[in-house]
Write an enzyme that holds these catalytic residues in place. Structure first.
Site, short mmCIF file in Angstrom:
data_model
loop_
_atom_site.label_atom_id
_atom_site.label_comp_id
_atom_site.label_asym_id
_atom_site.label_seq_id
_atom_site.Cartn_x
_atom_site.Cartn_y
_atom_site.Cartn_z
N GLN A 237 0.84 -1.21 0.00
CA GLN A 237 0.00 0.00 0.00
C GLN A 237 0.87 1.26 0.00
O GLN A 237 0.41 2.33 -0.35
CB GLN A 237 -0.92 0.01 1.23
N ARG A 384 -9.56 -0.35 7.21
CA ARG A 384 -10.50 0.54 6.56
C ARG A 384 -10.97 1.68 7.46
O ARG A 384 -12.16 1.93 7.66
CB ARG A 384 -11.71 -0.22 6.03
N CYS A 385 -10.00 2.35 8.04
CA CYS A 385 -10.30 3.58 8.79
C CYS A 385 -9.00 4.33 8.93
O CYS A 385 -7.96 3.83 8.55
CB CYS A 385 -10.87 3.27 10.17
N GLU A 760 -13.03 5.25 3.99
CA GLU A 760 -13.08 4.60 5.30
C GLU A 760 -14.36 4.92 6.06
O GLU A 760 -14.71 4.22 7.01
CB GLU A 760 -11.88 5.05 6.15
O1 CDP Z 1 -7.02 6.71 0.19
P1 CDP Z 1 -8.17 5.98 -0.43
O2 CDP Z 1 -8.11 5.89 -1.91
O3 CDP Z 1 -8.43 4.66 0.23
O4 CDP Z 1 -9.51 6.78 -0.04
P2 CDP Z 1 -10.23 8.08 -0.60
O5 CDP Z 1 -9.31 9.23 -0.71
O6 CDP Z 1 -11.41 8.26 0.27
O7 CDP Z 1 -10.69 7.70 -2.08
C1 CDP Z 1 -11.41 6.54 -2.40
C2 CDP Z 1 -12.00 6.71 -3.80
O8 CDP Z 1 -13.14 7.58 -3.70
C3 CDP Z 1 -11.03 7.35 -4.79
O9 CDP Z 1 -11.20 6.81 -6.08
C4 CDP Z 1 -11.46 8.79 -4.75
O10 CDP Z 1 -11.12 9.52 -5.88
C5 CDP Z 1 -12.97 8.70 -4.56
N1 CDP Z 1 -13.47 9.92 -3.90
C6 CDP Z 1 -14.32 10.78 -4.58
O11 CDP Z 1 -14.75 10.48 -5.70
N2 CDP Z 1 -14.70 11.96 -3.96
C7 CDP Z 1 -14.29 12.26 -2.72
N3 CDP Z 1 -14.65 13.40 -2.14
C8 CDP Z 1 -13.45 11.38 -2.03
C9 CDP Z 1 -13.04 10.21 -2.65
#
Ligand code: CDP
Length: 806
Positions: A237, A384-385, A760
């Site tokens: 990761q 997942r948090c 998360e």
């Molecule tokens: O770090 P991680 O990718 O696990 O988590 P994240 O930043 O929450 O993003 C997860 C997915 O959700 C990614 O593909 C982001 O681009 C999308 N996302 C989104 O479309 N809009 C947001 N405000 C936050 C995340």
């Protein structure tokens, strides 16, 4: 402009930028089985490694005899701690400032600990030879109960540091003590409790669970003796962290280590840390001169690589009679297993646990966390948090419900009364966190309206009366949870890993034809990064998302970053992407001004082009400017159109959500039927609503798994009794409830596009919501707190304890 000229809105739609439900581009290869995972990799001459593991949870290792294993045809080498000592790798440093055995050195401290590493020509021979390694053990007393770890005669887990009084995070109180960490104002909090009209106190235990990615942890190490270079493919990761740590441990210069994380089949925190398998595969490749593959099986994954939670939280709330909270106190014992290999930012041994005041306006609060050693596997990851946030959310959300019961108040009403008000943002919590933005009351109201909350309570009352009259054996529960996450680690003033600030990065290169590539320090494990980062660029630069390739996971090509976990990708690398775009756009504007023979300030941006203010017919599109940047730049300007941004966020982002679960419990079977689960999330600006929905569905399914069944359980001898998916609950589509998702949008004021993380959130809010629903079903019968997981057996037991089985 004629009628055929597309409008700005039409042009914006074509870009598939921020807000578009763009289909996931990576799914084209995933749904056709064309992903490229570590175990797909086959190198010429590749060998396979496998571990001999300890059946004991605590034992002295008196003798290891590898003769028979080494003699099996096809076995190339067998490594033990003695072999590793010759290269100074019998122990490795952990991310938490502790050290950890790579292979058992004198003792084993948890069941299935790695004892020897067998390397063979094929996987099956390695597996057979594992059983031929002869190990003589002398069993020692076992302790798997963290609450007994600091008793005077508790078994000594870590003889290597028995007499050390200082740990990585201060003084140690006992030979099994790791650290004490405190936050908040103890005196003010104690005073608030002294004068409180009402208090509640409950031991709230978040059991040990394990992230369960479909793909287990694995790697291929290939050491090139001629060049002195190591290439390591793995399920990482955080590839750059693996490279840096790998260099520090192995002393191979960092520029001679190439870490590549190909497609990853789910991470959920499990693939952040460094494991014995990686070290052994590397040493094996150095020793044999051939590439070596190591792939965990499911039992190894569940019992040895990083666990999550195992927090034992004595949680107290002080309040007024009419339900205004006045103080929060929490004493936690954190079970870190045999080695402290917790994956947290360095300064935070209990992670971001001090988000425990949640979404409520507590004037004062105090937490104290003691980390202890037991005979369990090491780890402690954010499953997942964000770091220890789901533990905090579970504690506060259960405690608020317990307080509501004590006050005879509706749990939603108690929450409404104490939620931080809109005008208080940016809000500084009793622990000093500055919540960036929020609008909590309308979110909870929207959730309540969506499920018809008032009517549900009326129905529940009727059912309870019918139950008392003996007309039904079903109890109805309505669970409410309101959570605030803290994601986007992180601001360098608060977060680093081994001294490396937790920034992240994006490097964008636009090609002459107006397509481009963006490389990032994060690494998708199924979150859809290839789809969504391109959407940010589409909106920022006015180039179609389809024209942008996204690349992550190769430390040779990606700019340095701290990886993907704890929903940090959007808050940190998403911001870096937008900022890199803005550098590119600033240069493009100068080129446009030169070409249009106007001053930069006379231009304005319109979706995909710079146009002359007051004369919109004169413009240069971004595609034209990309071409021009390679042949028509103003005198003195460098050609090309590219930029890199290393983004150190000024603050975390604080997504939030209101969840409601309605369920029915059959008290005679313990079976729980989820009637409805409604999840409202606010993650600020939404990049891709469809990806967000997918993230919420996945996270809620994991929350359902944790709340309703998952536990890594040990018997008193330290045997893991839930070591396979026969015993460890992994819901399939059959058990998984139907999810209803909703949203509000409160942008982050400090993030360049206003986005907060989301991946998360459903786990953080979902777990307490399920738990509150089950507890809500029983509370009219006098029950205060039924602990997770709420599987049928435990739920039946809870009913039994309440005398419901006659
Ligand atoms: O770090 P991680 O990718 O696990 O988590 P994240 O930043 O929450 O993003 C997860 C997915 O959700 C990614 O593909 C982001 O681009 C999308 N996302 C989104 O479309 N809009 C947001 N405000 C936050 C995340």
């Amino acid at each position: 402009m004629n009628d055929q000229t597309p409008t700005s809105v039409e042009r914006a739609e074509k870009l598939e930028g921020i807000g578009c439900k763009r289909k996931r581009v990576e799914d084209i290869r995933f749904v056709q089985g064309k992903g490229n995972y570590v175990d797909d990799l086959k190198l010429p001459g590749m060998l396979y490694g496998d571990f001999t593991r300890s059946p004991h949870a605590h034992a002295r290792v008196k003798k290891i005899d590898t003769t028979k294993a080494a003699a099996l045809p096809g076995v190339v080498a067998v490594l033990t701690a003695e072999t590793l000592k010759t290269v100074n790798l019998a122990w490795m440093p952990t991310l938490a400032g502790d050290v950890q055995m790579v292979l058992a050195d004198g003792k084993v401290l948890f069941q299935n600990q790695e004892v020897a590493f067998v390397i063979a020509e094929d996987r099956y021979t390695a597996s057979d030879a594992v059983d031929l390694v002869e190990v003589e053990y002398e069993a020692l007393p076992v302790n798997v109960d963290p609450l007994k770890a600091m008793e005077p005669n508790a078994p000594v887990i870590r003889e290597d540091i028995k007499d050390k009084t200082d740990g990585a995070h201060g003084k140690r109180k006992h030979y099994n003590h790791i650290f004490n960490w405190q936050a908040g104002d103890k005196d003010a909090t104690d005073a608030a409790f002294k004068k409180a009209e009402v208090t509640i106190k409950e031991m709230i235990v978040y059991p040990r669970v394990h992230p369960c990615p479909l793909e287990t942890c694995q790697c291929v190490a290939s050491f090139d003796k001629i060049k002195g270079e190591l290439t390591l493919w793995g399920t990482f990761q955080a590839p750059h962290v693996i490279r840096t740590v790998g260099s520090l441990i192995s002393k191979i210069p960092e520029h001679k280590i190439h870490v590549i994380a190909p497609d990853i089949g789910g991470g959920f925190g499990n693939k952040v840390g460094a494991y014995s398998g990686y070290i052994c595969a590397i040493v094996a490749s150095i020793v044999t001169g051939r590439p070596v593959k190591w792939v965990e099986d499911r039992i190894e994954n569940l019992t040895t690589t990083a666990f999550a939670r195992d927090f034992h939280m004595m949680t107290e709330i002080a309040a007024t009679k009419d339900g205004k909270v006045t103080g929060l106190r929490c004493y936690t014992v954190a079970d870190h297993g045999a080695f402290d290999a917790c994956a947290n930012a360095t300064k935070w041994p209990a992670g971001l646990f001090s988000i425990i005041t949640g979404s409520y306006d507590f004037p004062t609060a105090h937490v104290s966390v003691d980390g202890v050693y037991t005979n369990k596997a090491p780890g402690g990851v954010a499953y997942r948090c964000s770091f220890r946030v789901t533990e905090a959310a579970y504690a506060i959300e259960r405690a608020m419900d317990i307080l509501a019961t004590k006050l005879n108040m509706d749990p939603a009403e108690l929450r409404m009364k104490n939620l931080i008000r809109k005008e208080q943002f940016p809000y500084t919590s009793a622990f000093g966190w500055e919540y960036d933005s929020g609008d909590y009351h309308p979110a909870l109201q929207k959730a309540m309206d969506a499920v018809g909350y008032k009517k549900l309570r009326e129905e529940q009352k009727k059912k309870q009366e019918a139950f008392k009259r003996g007309e039904t054996r079903e109890l109805m529960g309505v669970g409410v949870a309101f959570f605030t996450e803290i994601v986007g680690a992180g601001p360098s003033r608060a977060c680093d890993i081994l001294g490396i600030a937790m920034f992240d990065s994006a490097e964008i290169r636009i090609h002459p034809t107006g397509t481009g590539i963006c490389r990032l320090g994060t690494k998708s494990q199924g979150q859809g990064h290839e789809t969504t980062y391109a959407q940010i660029i589409a909106t920022e630069l006015g180039l179609p998302a389809d024209n942008i390739a996204i690349e992550e996971g190769n430390t040779d090509t990606a700019p340095y970053g701290l990886g993907t976990y704890g929903s940090r990708s959007t808050p940190v690398s998403g911001a870096a992407t937008a900022m890199a775009c803005r550098k590119i756009k600033a240069k493009a504007q100068m080129i446009a001004a030169y070409m249009l023979e106007v001053h930069d300030d006379d231009l304005e941006w319109d979706v995909d082009r710079f146009r002359v203010k007051g004369n919109p017919e004169r413009f240069k599109t971004m595609t034209e400017l990309a071409w021009a940047s390679y042949n028509k730049v103003p005198p003195g300007m460098e050609p090309g159109l590219e930029a890199v941004n290393y983004y150190d966020p000024p603050n975390f982002t604080f997504p939030f959500g209101a969840y409601i679960c309605i369920l029915d419990v059959d008290v005679d079977t313990g079976e729980t039927k989820i009637r409805r689960f409604y999840a409202l999330d606010d993650c600020g600006t939404r990049i891709n609503p469809m990806v967000i929905e997918g993230q919420i569905h996945g996270g809620l399914t994991e929350a359902f798994a944790i709340a309703m069944g998952q536990e890594i359980h040990y018997d008193e001898n330290g045997n893991v009794t839930t070591a396979s998916l026969l015993d460890y609950f992994l819901p399939t589509a059959v058990e998984t409830p139907k999810w209803e998702t909703d949203w509000t949008t409160t942008p982050s004021p400090h993030h360049p596009i206003g986005a907060k993380g989301v991946g998360e959130s459903p786990n953080v809010g979902g777990v307490p919501c399920f738990a509150n629903a089950v507890n809500d079903a029983f509370k009219f019968l006098g029950s205060t707190h039924i602990a997770m997981p709420h599987d049928h057996w435990r739920t039946w037991m809870a009913a039994d304890k309440l005398g419901l089985h006659g």
